[in-house]
Design a protein around this motif. Structure first.
Motif, short mmCIF file in Angstrom:
data_model
loop_
_atom_site.label_atom_id
_atom_site.label_comp_id
_atom_site.label_asym_id
_atom_site.label_seq_id
_atom_site.Cartn_x
_atom_site.Cartn_y
_atom_site.Cartn_z
N PRO A 10 91.20 -72.48 -11.61
CA PRO A 10 89.45 -71.28 -10.83
C PRO A 10 90.74 -70.18 -10.76
CG PRO A 10 91.30 -72.52 -8.72
CD PRO A 10 90.95 -73.37 -9.86
N SER A 11 90.22 -69.04 -10.70
CA SER A 11 90.37 -67.81 -10.91
C SER A 11 91.77 -67.62 -9.49
CB SER A 11 89.76 -66.43 -11.10
OG SER A 11 88.44 -66.44 -9.34
N ASP B 143 87.25 -68.26 -13.60
CA ASP B 143 87.81 -69.52 -13.97
C ASP B 143 88.21 -70.09 -15.34
OD1 ASP B 143 86.63 -69.05 -10.78
OD2 ASP B 143 84.94 -69.94 -11.25
N LEU C 208 80.72 -71.62 -8.60
CA LEU C 208 80.46 -71.32 -9.36
C LEU C 208 79.39 -72.18 -9.23
CD1 LEU C 208 80.73 -69.33 -12.25
CD2 LEU C 208 81.99 -72.02 -13.52
N TRP D 149 86.78 -82.24 -10.75
CA TRP D 149 86.80 -80.69 -10.66
C TRP D 149 86.89 -80.30 -8.79
CZ3 TRP D 149 82.81 -78.50 -14.70
CH2 TRP D 149 83.48 -78.80 -15.45
N THR E 261 94.59 -79.13 -9.89
CA THR E 261 94.11 -79.27 -11.46
C THR E 261 94.39 -80.76 -12.36
OG1 THR E 261 95.62 -78.50 -12.46
CG2 THR E 261 93.67 -77.12 -11.09
N ARG F 212 86.92 -76.31 -5.71
CA ARG F 212 87.24 -75.38 -6.80
C ARG F 212 85.81 -75.25 -7.58
NH1 ARG F 212 90.47 -79.73 -7.51
NH2 ARG F 212 89.88 -79.91 -9.39
N ALA F 213 85.33 -76.04 -7.43
CA ALA F 213 83.97 -75.65 -8.86
C ALA F 213 82.60 -75.34 -8.38
CB ALA F 213 83.80 -76.71 -10.02
#
Length: 370
Positions: free
Chosen positions: A79-80, A96, A335, A328, A216, A331-332
């Motif tokens: 993630p950003s 991201d 998005l 993922w 991650t 965190r995903a």
């Protein structure tokens, strides 16, 4: 071997040895000049990273769903965010990212360079001097690809509609928001393929399970082989690298770029130290070494919206995509929910989002039982 990808197709005295084995200059010596006549190419910015992008802001990806699923299975969702290393070194990513979980291994390199492999024979596994030590059958296919120049690494990434990590992105992936000193968060015996492990050679990617980044799940960001990155920014005050003053913007050393992360010949190191030293080496665009490989990345939004909309799923493909989403995790989800709202009929987003939500629930349940 846990974490193995799918098969597809110090003490200061040690630095003389480590730098000499890489063909790099020790402190105060002239750095090696480019060995292949490669021209110095400007660093690619994150915004221009996708050389295969079309005028509609999409990437040109394969139409083979199995190949694309296999690619996604090898990508971590980062993630950003931003963090400070020390008091002044600001690293992170504004978007991201999807990042290779593993250093690019030989079988993957050959799959994307069929019949036109630019790496000289001396750096190819099949051409190396016979090694009397026993190896697993797939060892040579799963060890990192090495011996490419920076421009060849860039070209490989572009073939996959990806790019190399920038200096800030690489460190963000390695240290995370908590500014870890080692990728795994804590040092323990056998956490990385470095000199202290006494293997003296690269090992198959993903072999050091205890060294992957938490959450991650990115492997080998410390040790195994150095990794090409896009040239870093101008010198940051008070920060040094392993070959000291050879900062890329210092023309005296003719070393315009860096490799990061260390190799199997790197003594026990931290990613960054209290005396402001990074595990990085300055080198040239045309440098080749059996200790330098690569890892690719891509902006997550751009890659995912470029997946072919005409894909259809059988049960195996759907389950594989859900497994990617589960890895993922939360965190995903933001998005993926945004992508699904923008393109509700897109066949890739639903299984990825279902998996991400499942991974989020399992992660929360696991934390609550500790």
């Amino acid at each position: 071997m846990t974490g193995t990808p799918r098969m597809s197709l110090c003490p200061h005295r040690w630095w003389g040895l480590a730098l000499a084995s890489l063909g790099l200059a020790a402190c105060g010596e002239d750095a090696q000049a480019p060995g292949d006549g490669s021209s110095v190419v400007p660093a690619a910015s994150s915004a221009s990273a996708s050389a295969s992008a079309t005028s509609t802001n999409r990437l040109v990806l394969s139409s083979d769903p199995d190949l694309l699923i296999e690619e996604l299975e090898g990508l971590a969702f980062v993630p950003s965010g931003r963090t400070f290393i020390g008091s002044a070194l600001d690293v992170g990513s504004p978007v991201d990212l999807l990042v290779d979980r593993y250093e690019v291994w030989n079988a993957r390199w050959l799959r994307w360079t069929p019949g036109e492999n630019p790496i000289p024979d001396a750096y190819r596994p099949a051409q190396r001097v016979a090694d009397p030590r026993p190896r697993p059958e797939a060892w040579s296919e799963l060890v990192p690809a090495v011996g490419m120049t920076l421009n060849e690494a860039r070209e490989f990434a572009e073939r996959r509609s990806m790019r190399l990590l920038t200096f800030e992105e690489w460190l963000w992936c390695a240290v995370g928001p908590t500014c870890r000193l080692v990728p795994a968060g804590r040092r323990q015996r056998g956490f990385a393929n470095i000199l202290d492990t006494e293997l003296y050679r690269a090992t198959p990617v993903g072999a050091f399970e205890s060294g992957r980044t938490p959450v991650t799940g990115i492997y080998d960001m410390l040790g195994n082989v150095w990794e090409w990155i896009e040239p870093p920014p101008e010198r940051m005050r008070h920060w040094n690298i392993l070959n000291d003053t050879a900062w890329p913007d210092d023309a005296r050393f003719h070393a315009p770029t860096w490799v990061l992360g260390g190799s199997f010949m790197t003594p026990d190191r931290l990613l960054h130290t209290r005396d402001h030293r990074l595990t990085a080496l300055a080198t040239t665009f045309g440098h080749r070494s059996n200790q330098v490989g690569l890892r690719c990345c891509v902006d997550a939004d751009l890659y995912l919206v470029s997946l072919p909309e005409g894909s259809r799923w059988n049960e195996d493909r759907r389950q594989r995509l859900e497994a990617v989403g589960a890895r993922w995790g939360s965190r995903a989800t933001v998005l993926l929910e945004d992508l699904l709202e923008r393109q509700p009929a897109h066949p890739w987003f639903v299984p990825l989002l279902n998996g991400a939500k499942y991974g989020s629930r399992n992660g929360a349940r696991s934390r609550s039982t500790r």
